[in-house]
Design a protein around this motif. Sequence first.
Motif, short mmCIF file in Angstrom:
data_model
loop_
_atom_site.label_atom_id
_atom_site.label_comp_id
_atom_site.label_asym_id
_atom_site.label_seq_id
_atom_site.Cartn_x
_atom_site.Cartn_y
_atom_site.Cartn_z
N THR A 10 0.84 -1.19 0.00
CA THR A 10 0.00 0.00 0.00
C THR A 10 0.87 1.24 0.00
O THR A 10 2.01 1.22 0.46
N ASN A 13 -0.56 6.89 1.81
CA ASN A 13 -1.87 7.39 2.19
C ASN A 13 -2.97 6.34 2.03
O ASN A 13 -4.13 6.66 1.85
N GLU A 14 -2.60 5.05 2.10
CA GLU A 14 -3.55 3.95 1.92
C GLU A 14 -3.48 2.98 3.09
O GLU A 14 -2.47 2.88 3.78
N MET A 16 -5.25 -1.18 4.06
CA MET A 16 -5.88 -2.33 3.42
C MET A 16 -6.41 -3.30 4.48
O MET A 16 -5.87 -3.38 5.58
N ALA A 70 -6.24 2.13 8.92
CA ALA A 70 -5.83 3.45 8.45
C ALA A 70 -5.59 4.40 9.62
O ALA A 70 -4.62 5.16 9.64
N ALA A 84 -10.91 3.19 -2.12
CA ALA A 84 -10.18 3.27 -3.39
C ALA A 84 -10.40 2.02 -4.23
O ALA A 84 -10.67 2.10 -5.42
N LYS A 118 -9.22 -1.53 -0.05
CA LYS A 118 -8.21 -0.51 0.20
C LYS A 118 -8.89 0.83 0.34
O LYS A 118 -9.74 1.20 -0.46
N ARG A 120 -8.21 5.04 0.87
CA ARG A 120 -7.18 6.05 0.57
C ARG A 120 -7.63 7.39 1.12
O ARG A 120 -8.80 7.74 1.08
#
Length: 126
Positions: A10, A13-14, A16, A70, A84, A118, A120
């Motif tokens: 990733t 800024n991601e 998962m 995140a 995303a 995912k 973002r």
Amino acid sequence: MGKQKNPSRTAENEAMAKARMLRASPQKLNLVAALIRGKKVERALSDLTFSKRRIAQDVRKCLQSAIANAENNHNLDVDELVVAEAYVGKNLTMKRGRPRARGRFGRIIKPFSELTIKVRQIEEQA
């Protein structure tokens, strides 16, 4: 001299999350995944909460896990997160059967699938 570190799957800024062994066919699960692709996470969560499909609750759990990853692992702002990617893959298939007429055997296939989500972080434009 040691081994190099594996590259991250990733971006910065991601985040998962993956859900494996979901008891639904990939085709049905993909219909629910298409429901949330590209949406803000709060909107996606509300859509999944009120969806009539049975598998939507498992997709919601996976999305909540991605949001938590995140926030806790990547220090991203939850209010600016967008789904995303949400894609589905095949997993194992249980083969069952039942006897049918004239000595035949009817195959029953019970598919499993896996889901990857995912999220973002997108900065809002002025």
